[in-house]
Design a protein around this motif. Structure first.
Motif, PDB file in Angstrom:
ATOM      1  N   THR A  58      -6.058   3.417  -9.980  1.00 34.04           N
ATOM      2  CA  THR A  58      -5.341   4.794 -10.226  1.00 34.04           C
ATOM      3  C   THR A  58      -3.907   4.801 -11.197  1.00 34.04           C
ATOM      4  OG1 THR A  58      -6.140   5.537  -7.928  1.00 34.04           O
ATOM      5  CG2 THR A  58      -4.525   6.976  -8.792  1.00 34.04           C
ATOM      6  N   GLU A 101      -8.238  -2.643  -1.388  1.00 34.05           N
ATOM      7  CA  GLU A 101      -7.364  -1.211  -1.108  1.00 34.05           C
ATOM      8  C   GLU A 101      -6.392  -1.418  -2.205  1.00 34.05           C
ATOM      9  OE1 GLU A 101      -8.175  -3.286   1.539  1.00 34.05           O
ATOM     10  OE2 GLU A 101      -9.568  -1.499   2.316  1.00 34.05           O
ATOM     11  N   TYR A 102      -5.761  -2.514  -2.718  1.00 35.13           N
ATOM     12  CA  TYR A 102      -4.891  -2.833  -3.800  1.00 35.13           C
ATOM     13  C   TYR A 102      -5.602  -2.390  -5.246  1.00 35.13           C
ATOM     14  CZ  TYR A 102      -1.835  -5.406  -0.522  1.00 35.13           C
ATOM     15  OH  TYR A 102      -0.933  -5.681   0.353  1.00 35.13           O
ATOM     16  N   LEU A 151       0.942  -1.070  -0.058  1.00 35.96           N
ATOM     17  CA  LEU A 151      -0.093  -0.038  -0.027  1.00 35.96           C
ATOM     18  C   LEU A 151       1.022   1.373   0.010  1.00 35.96           C
ATOM     19  CD1 LEU A 151      -2.976  -0.629   2.447  1.00 35.96           C
ATOM     20  CD2 LEU A 151      -2.995  -0.768  -0.185  1.00 35.96           C
ATOM     21  N   ALA A 152       2.009   1.211   0.854  1.00 38.12           N
ATOM     22  CA  ALA A 152       2.857   2.212   0.890  1.00 38.12           C
ATOM     23  C   ALA A 152       3.455   2.508  -0.462  1.00 38.12           C
ATOM     24  CB  ALA A 152       3.816   2.299   1.882  1.00 38.12           C
ATOM     25  N   ILE A 208       1.957   6.523  -6.938  1.00 38.48           N
ATOM     26  CA  ILE A 208       0.882   7.315  -7.285  1.00 38.48           C
ATOM     27  C   ILE A 208       1.280   8.972  -7.027  1.00 38.48           C
ATOM     28  CG2 ILE A 208      -1.532   8.162  -6.643  1.00 38.48           C
ATOM     29  CD1 ILE A 208      -2.036   5.242  -5.978  1.00 38.48           C
ATOM     30  N   ALA A 209       1.852   9.292  -6.061  1.00 40.44           N
ATOM     31  CA  ALA A 209       2.317  10.532  -5.438  1.00 40.44           C
ATOM     32  C   ALA A 209       3.693  10.847  -6.574  1.00 40.44           C
ATOM     33  CB  ALA A 209       2.999  10.510  -4.090  1.00 40.44           C
ATOM     34  N   LEU A 264       2.552   1.660  -3.287  1.00 43.35           N
ATOM     35  CA  LEU A 264       1.686   1.935  -4.267  1.00 43.35           C
ATOM     36  C   LEU A 264       1.369   3.441  -4.361  1.00 43.35           C
ATOM     37  CD1 LEU A 264      -0.565  -1.134  -4.137  1.00 43.35           C
ATOM     38  CD2 LEU A 264       0.562  -0.352  -6.009  1.00 43.35           C
ATOM     39  N   ASP A 265       1.190   3.926  -2.927  1.00 42.39           N
ATOM     40  CA  ASP A 265       0.837   5.416  -2.866  1.00 42.39           C
ATOM     41  C   ASP A 265       2.131   6.330  -3.305  1.00 42.39           C
ATOM     42  OD1 ASP A 265      -1.589   4.951  -1.904  1.00 42.39           O
ATOM     43  OD2 ASP A 265      -1.140   4.964   0.071  1.00 42.39           O
ATOM     44  N   GLU A 276      -7.957  -0.406  -5.575  1.00 38.86           N
ATOM     45  CA  GLU A 276      -8.443   0.977  -5.723  1.00 38.86           C
ATOM     46  C   GLU A 276      -7.058   1.522  -6.352  1.00 38.86           C
ATOM     47  OE1 GLU A 276     -10.960   2.795  -5.791  1.00 38.86           O
ATOM     48  OE2 GLU A 276     -12.349   1.239  -5.109  1.00 38.86           O
ATOM     49  N   ARG A 277      -6.068   1.230  -5.544  1.00 42.64           N
ATOM     50  CA  ARG A 277      -4.832   2.127  -6.167  1.00 42.64           C
ATOM     51  C   ARG A 277      -4.407   1.454  -7.513  1.00 42.64           C
ATOM     52  NH1 ARG A 277      -5.472   1.877  -0.895  1.00 42.64           N
ATOM     53  NH2 ARG A 277      -4.569   3.846   0.242  1.00 42.64           N
TER      54      ARG A 277
END
Ligand code: SAH
Ligand code: DHB
Ligand code: MG
Length: 220
Positions: free
Chosen positions: A153, A146-147, A118-119, A125-126, A121-122, A149-150
């Protein structure tokens, strides 16, 4: 029944999957390092490979590396100049995967990123990471939604998403099961049910990995 599933899987793999020393070596190295044998089966790995080739994937994202077995199948399907990024929580798994990808001659196109997916992936995205053509979700089953949704993105219209382990021996419909991994699958299914961002299906599978299944989605 499982003996027959296993025997037929061996028959299919024996006829259709090349006996590849690199892939066998990857499994041997993973086993020697004490990794659990929860990689995709050879015929499933080849299915992922064929999917990636069908869409001429140039950018592939994998969530859940383990020893890099599925990553090798996927990276080998990349079109020329393509890249695979694979995310892994456990540094030991990541080390084994890197060794396996090196031995496969794929270090120039496959990158293992360590940390909670998750980190990672975020952060991607960032950082404005370019969209992926193919995303394989195969990490912590509790976090599949949660995976997902990312993944959306990090996708584009037409991106193919495959989600492993969505049947779990049929537990997915067992009302008495409160297993968080199964709940993760159910939460995912409940989202996709009305999700106009994707076109989806799911298929049950039997074989050397027992009874499970995968979901297949295309981003609208
Ligand atoms: N795709 C692999 C199998 C992956 S098994 C193959 O078929 O060859 C699932 C992997 O996800 C394990 O290596 C596990 O360590 C990793 N994992 C579990 N939780 C994770 C998390 N939160 N972030 C990233 N990886 C995770
Ligand atoms: C497990 C994980 C997987 O990705 C899989 O395909 C099979 C089993 C597990 O964590 O047990
Ligand atoms: Mg899996």
């Amino acid at each position: 029944m499982t003996d027959q599933w296993r025997a037929v899987d061996h028959y299919l793999c024996d006829h259709l999957i090349e006996n590849d020393p690199v892939l066998l070596g990857a499994l041997a190295r993973s086993d020697a390092a004490g990794l659990p044998a929860i990689n995709v089966a050879p015929n499933q790995g080849k299915l992922l490979h064929l999917y990636a080739r069908m869409i001429a994937a140039g950018r592939i994202l994998e969530i859940g590396t383990l020893g890099g077995y599925s990553a090798i199948w996927l990276a080998r399907a990349l079109r020329a100049g393509g890249r695979l990024v694979t995310l892994e929580l456990d540094p030991k798994h990541a080390d084994v995967a890197r060794a396996n990808l090196d031995a496969a001659g794929l270090h120039d196109r496959a990158e293992v990123r360590v940390g909670p997916a998750l980190a990672s992936l975020d952060a991607m995205i960032a950082a404005g990471e370019a969209p992926f053509d193919f995303i394989f979700i195969d990490a912590d089953k509790r976090l599949i939604p949660e995976y997902y949704e990312r993944a959306l993105t990090l996708a584009r219209s037409g991106t193919l998403i495959v989600v492993d382990n969505v049947v779990r021996g049929g537990a997915v419909i067992d009302a008495d099961t409160a297993d968080p991994s199964v709940e993760g699958v159910r939460r995912f299914m409940a989202i996709v049910r009305t999700d106009r961002r994707v076109t989806a299906t799911a298929v049950q599978t039997v074989g050397i990995k027992g009874y499970d299944g995968f979901a297949l989605l295309i981003v609208a």
